[in-house]
Design an enzyme around this catalytic site. Structure first.
Site, PDB file in Angstrom:
ATOM      1  N   ALA A 178     -22.208 -19.392  -9.332  1.00 58.72           N
ATOM      2  CA  ALA A 178     -22.553 -18.097  -9.934  1.00 58.72           C
ATOM      3  C   ALA A 178     -23.208 -18.283 -11.285  1.00 58.72           C
ATOM      4  O   ALA A 178     -23.031 -17.459 -12.188  1.00 58.72           O
ATOM      5  CB  ALA A 178     -21.286 -17.236 -10.068  1.00 58.72           C
ATOM      6  N   GLY A 227     -26.611 -18.816 -11.792  1.00 53.28           N
ATOM      7  CA  GLY A 227     -28.048 -18.523 -11.820  1.00 53.28           C
ATOM      8  C   GLY A 227     -28.410 -17.357 -12.724  1.00 53.28           C
ATOM      9  O   GLY A 227     -27.619 -16.436 -12.930  1.00 53.28           O
ATOM     10  N   ARG A 267     -35.439 -12.491 -10.863  1.00 55.40           N
ATOM     11  CA  ARG A 267     -36.116 -11.487 -10.026  1.00 55.40           C
ATOM     12  C   ARG A 267     -35.379 -10.140 -10.008  1.00 55.40           C
ATOM     13  O   ARG A 267     -35.924  -9.149  -9.545  1.00 55.40           O
ATOM     14  CB  ARG A 267     -36.281 -12.035  -8.604  1.00 55.40           C
ATOM     15  CG  ARG A 267     -37.438 -13.008  -8.459  1.00 55.40           C
ATOM     16  CD  ARG A 267     -37.546 -13.530  -7.047  1.00 55.40           C
ATOM     17  NE  ARG A 267     -36.574 -14.591  -6.784  1.00 55.40           N
ATOM     18  CZ  ARG A 267     -36.380 -15.144  -5.593  1.00 55.40           C
ATOM     19  NH1 ARG A 267     -37.093 -14.729  -4.541  1.00 55.40           N
ATOM     20  NH2 ARG A 267     -35.500 -16.104  -5.425  1.00 55.40           N
ATOM     21  N   LYS A 315     -26.892 -11.658 -12.357  1.00 58.27           N
ATOM     22  CA  LYS A 315     -27.136 -11.233 -10.974  1.00 58.27           C
ATOM     23  C   LYS A 315     -25.857 -10.988 -10.200  1.00 58.27           C
ATOM     24  O   LYS A 315     -25.734  -9.991  -9.485  1.00 58.27           O
ATOM     25  CB  LYS A 315     -27.995 -12.276 -10.256  1.00 58.27           C
ATOM     26  CG  LYS A 315     -28.251 -11.932  -8.796  1.00 58.27           C
ATOM     27  CD  LYS A 315     -29.286 -12.830  -8.147  1.00 58.27           C
ATOM     28  CE  LYS A 315     -28.807 -14.226  -7.952  1.00 58.27           C
ATOM     29  NZ  LYS A 315     -29.708 -15.010  -7.082  1.00 58.27           N
ATOM     30  N   GLU A 341     -36.295 -29.360   5.293  1.00 63.13           N
ATOM     31  CA  GLU A 341     -36.848 -28.157   4.665  1.00 63.13           C
ATOM     32  C   GLU A 341     -38.174 -27.784   5.332  1.00 63.13           C
ATOM     33  O   GLU A 341     -38.880 -28.629   5.885  1.00 63.13           O
ATOM     34  CB  GLU A 341     -37.047 -28.374   3.169  1.00 63.13           C
ATOM     35  CG  GLU A 341     -35.770 -28.646   2.392  1.00 63.13           C
ATOM     36  CD  GLU A 341     -34.741 -27.538   2.553  1.00 63.13           C
ATOM     37  OE1 GLU A 341     -35.137 -26.353   2.593  1.00 63.13           O
ATOM     38  OE2 GLU A 341     -33.539 -27.856   2.652  1.00 63.13           O
ATOM     39  N   SER A 358      -7.325  37.217 -16.832  1.00 64.04           N
ATOM     40  CA  SER A 358      -8.705  36.751 -17.002  1.00 64.04           C
ATOM     41  C   SER A 358      -9.154  36.796 -18.453  1.00 64.04           C
ATOM     42  O   SER A 358      -8.731  37.660 -19.233  1.00 64.04           O
ATOM     43  CB  SER A 358      -9.647  37.610 -16.151  1.00 64.04           C
ATOM     44  OG  SER A 358      -9.365  37.434 -14.785  1.00 64.04           O
TER      45      SER A 358
END
Length: 461
Positions: A8, A10, A14, A21, A157, A407
Site C-alpha cells: 500500500a 504507491g 493517476r 490511493k 510479460e 403550534s
C-alpha cells in the site's frame, strides 16, 4: 502461522488526488480496509501493510486490529517495485510462515478466494502458488507458463511474449502464497536489472523454479476479484461491482431492493427480511435495519439502528436509533444521538438533534427538537422550536409524558414541561410548566376597529 503482506505504498498519481490511493473509498470504506477485512476473514491474524506515500494519513485512517505498518523508504535513489516493497517486511517473515501477498488497491478480493489459495498451496505441497485467472482478452497481462504436470514454470510479460505465448489466456493476478523460507530465499536473489531499475516480486517465481522448487497455480472463478484500481474511472467500476455483490447477497437473504443499480448499501449494513428498499437510497456505515421496514427513495441512513416495521420516507438519519412501528419523514432530519421510541411520528421537515423522544409521541411537521428529553404520548405542534442555545452554551429541555406543545411555541432551555402540561399555541416558555397546567405566554389579542379605514384615509389627505 499465516501472515499477509499488503502492498500500500504507491503514490497513485493517476487518481489525481491529495489522498493516498488506498484510502479512496469503495462502498463507503477505504480500499485498503476491504483488503484487510478479506485477509482477516480468511483467518489471517497478522497483516503487514507496507506504506510509503501518504503513510501518516494511511496510519491515521486504518485502525483495524492485527495490522502492523512497515514503512518503505522514499526517494530518488530508492529502486521501488513490488519486490522491493515485500523486502521491507523480511524481518517479520518466519521460515515456517505461509505468506500471502496482497495489494491495497484490489478491494474486490474475497476471504473465500484467499482461503482457497492457501488450502490449494498446502494440499499440493507447493513452495509458492500463484493466483491466476483466465481472460478472453488477456492483453497487457503476464502469461502463465505451465509444464505438463500443471506446475508453473514461468510468467512471461506481454512485451516479452512470443506470438504463441500471447495466445495463452491464463494470466498472473500478482497475488501469491509462499512458504516463508522460500520467499526470503527469493527476495535475497532478486535484482533490479531491468529498464525501470525496480525489484519485481514476479521474478521470485523464476528464481524458485531455477532452484528446483515447486510452483503451482490456483485459478480464480471470478475475475473481478483481481480488479485493480488506478483511476477514478476504475474506482467507480470497483464500487459498482461491490455494490452488486452486496445487493445480491441482501436480496438472497429476503430483502426487496426495487432497483439494485440505483441503491447504495455499505458492506457492513444489516437488513432484516421483508424490508423494502426503494431506488436512490444510501445506507452507510454500521447501520442495522429490522424486518418489514420501508426505506423510501432519497433516504440516507448512516451508522444507525432502525427497528422493525419502520417507514422512512425521503429523510436523513445519522448516528441515531429509531424504535419499531415508527414513521420518519418525508424530509425529516435525525442528527447524531437522536433516540426515537416506538410508534412515534416524526413528520415532514422535522429536525431532531441529541434528543430522546418517548413511545407514541409525535412531531408531525415543521419543528426543531434539539437537546431534549421528550416523554411518552407527547404532541409537538407545527412550528415548535426547542431553543437550546444561549449564544455560549447548549441547554436541555424536558417534556414529560402526555404533555401538549401547541403550534408556534418556543421552549427556551433549560426548562421543564411537567406531565400533562399544556402549552398554548404561540407561547414562549421560559419557566417551568406544572403538572396538568395550561401555560399561556403571549400578549393578549387587541382588535382596533376602523384602523384600516383611518390608515388609508390618512394617506389620501
Amino acid at each position: 502461522m499465516i501472515i499477509s503482506i499488503i502492498l500500500a505504498a504507491g503514490e497513485g498519481t493517476r487518481m489525481k488526488s491529495k489522498l493516498p490511493k488506498v484510502l479512496h473509498q469503495v462502498c463507503g470504506k477505504p480500499m485498503l480496509s476491504h483488503v484487510i477485512e478479506a485477509s482477516k476473514g480468511a483467518g489471517i491474524k497478522e497483516n503487514i501493510v507496507i506504506v510509503g506515500h501518504g503513510k501518516e494519513k494511511v496510519k491515521d485512517t486504518i485502525k483495524e486490529e492485527g495490522v502492523v505498518f512497515v514503512e518503505q523508504p522514499i526517494g530518488e535513489k530508492v529502486p521501488y517495485g513490488t519486490g522491493f516493497a515485500v523486502m521491507q517486511a523480511e524481518d517479520l517473515i518466519k521460515d515456517d510462515n505461509y505468506v500471502i501477498i496482497l495489494y491495497g488497491d484490489t478491494p474486490l478480493i474475497t476471504s473465500k478466494t484467499i482461503t482457497d489459495l492457501i488450502d490449494y498451496h498446502r494440499e499440493n505441497s507447493n513452495n509458492a502458488t500463484v493466483l491466476t485467472a483466465e481472460f478472453d482478452n488477456p492483453t497487457g497481462y503476464g502469461r502463465i507458463i505451465r509444464d505438463d504436470k500443471g506446475n508453473i514454470i514461468g510468467i512471461v510479460e506481454e512485451k516479452d511474449a512470443t506470438i504463441e505465448q500471447k495466445r495463452i489466456r491464463e494470466i498472473n493476478s500478482g497475488i501469491y502464497c509462499f512458504d516463508g523460507k522460500y520467499l526470503k530465499m527469493a527476495l535475497h536473489n532478486l535484482n533490479s536489472n531491468n529498464a525501470q531499475n525496480e525489484y519485481y516480486i514476479t521474478d521470485s517465481i523464476k528464481i524458485l523454479n531455477e532452484k528446483g522448487l515447486k510452483v503451482g497455480g490456483y485459478k480464480l472463478n471470478d475475475n473481478t476479484e483481481i480488479f485493480g484500481v488506478n483511476s477514478r474511472v476504475q474506482l467507480a467500476e470497483a464500487d459498482r461491482i461491490m455494490r452488486r455483490r452486496i445487493n445480491e447477497k441482501l436480496m438472497l437473504s429476503g430483502v426487496t431492493i426495487l432497483d439494485p443499480d440505483n441503491t447504495y448499501i455499505g458492506k457492513d449494513v444489516q437488513i432484516g427480511r421483508d424490508t423494502i428498499v426503494y431506488p436512490g437510497v444510501f445506507l452507510e456505515g454500521n447501520t442495522k435495519i429490522g424486518e418489514d421496514c420501508i426505506i423510501g427513495s432519497n433516504s440516507r441512513i448512516i451508522n444507525s439502528n432502525i427497528g422493525s416495521r419502520v417507514v422512512v420516507q425521503s429523510s436523513t438519519i445519522i448516528d441515531s436509533e429509531v424504535g419499531e412501528n415508527t414513521t420518519i419523514g418525508p424530509y425529516a432530519y435525525l442528527r447524531p444521538n437522536s433516540k426515537i421510541g416506538k410508534s412515534v411520528k416524526i413528520g415532514d421537515f422535522v429536525e431532531v438533534k441529541n434528543s430522546v423522544i418517548g413511545d407514541n409521541s409525535k412531531a408531525s411537521h415543521l419543528a426543531y427538537i434539539g437537546d431534549a428529553d421528550v416523554g411518552r404520548n407527547v404532541n409537538i405542534g407545527c412550528g415548535v422550536v426547542f431553543v437550546n442555545y444561549d449564544g455560549v452554551n447548549k441547554h436541555r429541555t424536558i417534556v414529560e409524558d402526555n404533555a401538549f406543545i401547541g403550534s408556534n411555541s418556543n421552549l427556551v432551555a433549560p426548562v421543564i414541561v411537567r406531565e400533562k402540561g399544556y402549552v398554548a399555541a404561540g407561547s414562549t416558555i421560559t419557566e417551568e410548566v406544572g403538572k396538568g397546567t395550561l401555560s399561556i405566554a403571549r400578549a393578549r389579542q387587541v382588535n382596533k376597529e376602523g384602523w384600516i379605514e383611518r390608515k388609508f384615509n390618512k394617506n389620501k389627505e
